[in-house]
Design a protein around this motif. Structure first.
Motif, PDB file in Angstrom:
ATOM      1  N   GLY A 127       4.519 -26.789  10.565  1.00 43.08           N
ATOM      2  CA  GLY A 127       3.392 -26.982  11.460  1.00 43.08           C
ATOM      3  C   GLY A 127       2.822 -25.696  12.027  1.00 43.08           C
ATOM      4  O   GLY A 127       1.724 -25.677  12.551  1.00 43.08           O
ATOM      5  N   ALA A 128       3.577 -24.603  11.918  1.00 44.44           N
ATOM      6  CA  ALA A 128       3.101 -23.314  12.433  1.00 44.44           C
ATOM      7  C   ALA A 128       2.230 -22.623  11.379  1.00 44.44           C
ATOM      8  O   ALA A 128       2.453 -22.775  10.189  1.00 44.44           O
ATOM      9  CB  ALA A 128       4.271 -22.425  12.803  1.00 44.44           C
ATOM     10  N   LYS A 129       1.279 -21.857  11.854  1.00 43.65           N
ATOM     11  CA  LYS A 129       0.384 -21.162  10.932  1.00 43.65           C
ATOM     12  C   LYS A 129       0.933 -19.815  10.477  1.00 43.65           C
ATOM     13  O   LYS A 129       0.587 -19.329   9.419  1.00 43.65           O
ATOM     14  CB  LYS A 129      -0.987 -20.954  11.585  1.00 43.65           C
ATOM     15  CG  LYS A 129      -1.727 -22.238  11.821  1.00 43.65           C
ATOM     16  CD  LYS A 129      -3.087 -22.001  12.429  1.00 43.65           C
ATOM     17  CE  LYS A 129      -3.788 -23.317  12.659  1.00 43.65           C
ATOM     18  NZ  LYS A 129      -5.122 -23.138  13.236  1.00 43.65           N
ATOM     19  N   ARG A 130       1.799 -19.230  11.303  1.00 45.93           N
ATOM     20  CA  ARG A 130       2.303 -17.890  10.988  1.00 45.93           C
ATOM     21  C   ARG A 130       3.801 -17.897  10.726  1.00 45.93           C
ATOM     22  O   ARG A 130       4.527 -18.784  11.167  1.00 45.93           O
ATOM     23  CB  ARG A 130       1.992 -16.929  12.131  1.00 45.93           C
ATOM     24  CG  ARG A 130       0.504 -16.805  12.363  1.00 45.93           C
ATOM     25  CD  ARG A 130       0.117 -15.706  13.284  1.00 45.93           C
ATOM     26  NE  ARG A 130       0.923 -15.589  14.493  1.00 45.93           N
ATOM     27  CZ  ARG A 130       0.659 -14.763  15.462  1.00 45.93           C
ATOM     28  NH1 ARG A 130      -0.397 -13.992  15.389  1.00 45.93           N
ATOM     29  NH2 ARG A 130       1.423 -14.690  16.528  1.00 45.93           N
ATOM     30  N   VAL A 131       4.248 -16.871  10.046  1.00 52.17           N
ATOM     31  CA  VAL A 131       5.663 -16.663   9.771  1.00 52.17           C
ATOM     32  C   VAL A 131       6.340 -16.172  11.049  1.00 52.17           C
ATOM     33  O   VAL A 131       5.785 -15.342  11.773  1.00 52.17           O
ATOM     34  CB  VAL A 131       5.828 -15.605   8.650  1.00 52.17           C
ATOM     35  CG1 VAL A 131       7.270 -15.213   8.467  1.00 52.17           C
ATOM     36  CG2 VAL A 131       5.233 -16.123   7.354  1.00 52.17           C
ATOM     37  N   ILE A 132       7.538 -16.655  11.327  1.00 55.97           N
ATOM     38  CA  ILE A 132       8.266 -16.217  12.516  1.00 55.97           C
ATOM     39  C   ILE A 132       8.761 -14.795  12.332  1.00 55.97           C
ATOM     40  O   ILE A 132       8.544 -13.934  13.167  1.00 55.97           O
ATOM     41  CB  ILE A 132       9.433 -17.170  12.821  1.00 55.97           C
ATOM     42  CG1 ILE A 132       8.865 -18.528  13.218  1.00 55.97           C
ATOM     43  CG2 ILE A 132      10.334 -16.607  13.909  1.00 55.97           C
ATOM     44  CD1 ILE A 132       9.897 -19.611  13.357  1.00 55.97           C
ATOM     45  N   THR A 133       9.459 -14.555  11.227  1.00 53.30           N
ATOM     46  CA  THR A 133       9.972 -13.217  10.928  1.00 53.30           C
ATOM     47  C   THR A 133      10.350 -13.123   9.461  1.00 53.30           C
ATOM     48  O   THR A 133      10.457 -14.138   8.769  1.00 53.30           O
ATOM     49  CB  THR A 133      11.170 -12.874  11.841  1.00 53.30           C
ATOM     50  OG1 THR A 133      11.513 -11.514  11.679  1.00 53.30           O
ATOM     51  CG2 THR A 133      12.360 -13.745  11.547  1.00 53.30           C
ATOM     52  N   SER A 134      10.548 -11.898   8.990  1.00 62.17           N
ATOM     53  CA  SER A 134      10.913 -11.647   7.587  1.00 62.17           C
ATOM     54  C   SER A 134      12.132 -10.740   7.514  1.00 62.17           C
ATOM     55  O   SER A 134      12.322  -9.883   8.383  1.00 62.17           O
ATOM     56  CB  SER A 134       9.755 -10.963   6.857  1.00 62.17           C
ATOM     57  OG  SER A 134       8.598 -11.749   6.903  1.00 62.17           O
ATOM     58  N   TYR A 135      12.923 -10.926   6.465  1.00 63.79           N
ATOM     59  CA  TYR A 135      14.125 -10.116   6.247  1.00 63.79           C
ATOM     60  C   TYR A 135      14.224  -9.738   4.778  1.00 63.79           C
ATOM     61  O   TYR A 135      13.810 -10.499   3.911  1.00 63.79           O
ATOM     62  CB  TYR A 135      15.383 -10.898   6.643  1.00 63.79           C
ATOM     63  CG  TYR A 135      15.469 -11.163   8.121  1.00 63.79           C
ATOM     64  CD1 TYR A 135      16.022 -10.224   8.980  1.00 63.79           C
ATOM     65  CD2 TYR A 135      14.995 -12.349   8.669  1.00 63.79           C
ATOM     66  CE1 TYR A 135      16.100 -10.452  10.339  1.00 63.79           C
ATOM     67  CE2 TYR A 135      15.072 -12.591  10.033  1.00 63.79           C
ATOM     68  CZ  TYR A 135      15.627 -11.637  10.853  1.00 63.79           C
ATOM     69  OH  TYR A 135      15.698 -11.863  12.203  1.00 63.79           O
ATOM     70  N   PRO A 136      14.813  -8.576   4.484  1.00 71.53           N
ATOM     71  CA  PRO A 136      14.944  -8.145   3.086  1.00 71.53           C
ATOM     72  C   PRO A 136      15.964  -8.964   2.297  1.00 71.53           C
ATOM     73  O   PRO A 136      15.859  -9.059   1.073  1.00 71.53           O
ATOM     74  CB  PRO A 136      15.367  -6.684   3.185  1.00 71.53           C
ATOM     75  CG  PRO A 136      15.911  -6.520   4.563  1.00 71.53           C
ATOM     76  CD  PRO A 136      15.246  -7.546   5.419  1.00 71.53           C
ATOM     77  N   THR A 137      16.944  -9.576   2.980  1.00 73.40           N
ATOM     78  CA  THR A 137      17.949 -10.366   2.264  1.00 73.40           C
ATOM     79  C   THR A 137      17.998 -11.791   2.803  1.00 73.40           C
ATOM     80  O   THR A 137      17.671 -12.052   3.965  1.00 73.40           O
ATOM     81  CB  THR A 137      19.364  -9.757   2.404  1.00 73.40           C
ATOM     82  OG1 THR A 137      19.777  -9.855   3.765  1.00 73.40           O
ATOM     83  CG2 THR A 137      19.395  -8.315   1.937  1.00 73.40           C
ATOM     84  N   LYS A 138      18.432 -12.691   1.955  1.00 77.79           N
ATOM     85  CA  LYS A 138      18.555 -14.091   2.344  1.00 77.79           C
ATOM     86  C   LYS A 138      19.646 -14.259   3.396  1.00 77.79           C
ATOM     87  O   LYS A 138      19.507 -15.061   4.316  1.00 77.79           O
ATOM     88  CB  LYS A 138      18.867 -14.943   1.116  1.00 77.79           C
ATOM     89  CG  LYS A 138      18.794 -16.425   1.361  1.00 77.79           C
ATOM     90  CD  LYS A 138      18.964 -17.180   0.062  1.00 77.79           C
ATOM     91  CE  LYS A 138      18.716 -18.657   0.244  1.00 77.79           C
ATOM     92  NZ  LYS A 138      18.837 -19.371  -1.030  1.00 77.79           N
ATOM     93  N   ASP A 139      20.728 -13.496   3.281  1.00 74.56           N
ATOM     94  CA  ASP A 139      21.817 -13.590   4.254  1.00 74.56           C
ATOM     95  C   ASP A 139      21.347 -13.277   5.669  1.00 74.56           C
ATOM     96  O   ASP A 139      21.719 -13.956   6.624  1.00 74.56           O
ATOM     97  CB  ASP A 139      22.973 -12.653   3.880  1.00 74.56           C
ATOM     98  CG  ASP A 139      23.751 -13.146   2.665  1.00 74.56           C
ATOM     99  OD1 ASP A 139      23.695 -14.362   2.368  1.00 74.56           O
ATOM    100  OD2 ASP A 139      24.409 -12.321   2.023  1.00 74.56           O
ATOM    101  N   GLU A 140      20.533 -12.245   5.805  1.00 69.26           N
ATOM    102  CA  GLU A 140      20.010 -11.875   7.130  1.00 69.26           C
ATOM    103  C   GLU A 140      19.112 -12.986   7.683  1.00 69.26           C
ATOM    104  O   GLU A 140      19.185 -13.325   8.865  1.00 69.26           O
ATOM    105  CB  GLU A 140      19.223 -10.573   7.048  1.00 69.26           C
ATOM    106  CG  GLU A 140      20.080  -9.354   6.800  1.00 69.26           C
ATOM    107  CD  GLU A 140      19.234  -8.111   6.601  1.00 69.26           C
ATOM    108  OE1 GLU A 140      19.225  -7.270   7.533  1.00 69.26           O
ATOM    109  OE2 GLU A 140      18.583  -7.993   5.545  1.00 69.26           O
ATOM    110  N   ALA A 141      18.270 -13.543   6.820  1.00 62.44           N
ATOM    111  CA  ALA A 141      17.377 -14.615   7.253  1.00 62.44           C
ATOM    112  C   ALA A 141      18.181 -15.854   7.652  1.00 62.44           C
ATOM    113  O   ALA A 141      17.872 -16.496   8.654  1.00 62.44           O
ATOM    114  CB  ALA A 141      16.397 -14.968   6.136  1.00 62.44           C
TER     115      ALA A 141
END
Length: 73
Positions: A31-45
């Motif tokens: 439902g949100a229009k923007r991304v909350i945050t991004s990370y270089p690895t899946k583990d961090e996300a």
């Protein structure tokens, strides 16, 4: 019964998805229009999204790198 309906309405769904163009794993909320945050690895996300789900009483859906559904928690 009304309490259960209100509780469900408050619950959100966070998704962990891979952005091929930027080559990062992103956390998005349905439902949100923007991304909350991004990370270089899946583990961090995954670490961050689990924290968000606990504090926000939300559900989690994880996608694989190819975009297909992986799991739901």
């Amino acid at each position: 019964m009304a309490e259960k309906v209100e509780e469900k309405e408050r619950k959100g769904v966070y998704r962990v998805v891979y952005n091929k163009e930027e080559r990062v794993w992103q956390i998005k909320k349905d439902g949100a229009k923007r991304v909350i945050t991004s990370y270089p690895t899946k583990d961090e996300a995954m670490k961050r999204v689990k924290e968000l789900c606990e504090t926000q009483n939300s559900n989690l859906i994880v996608h694989r790198k190819d975009g297909k559904f992986q799991k739901k928690k």
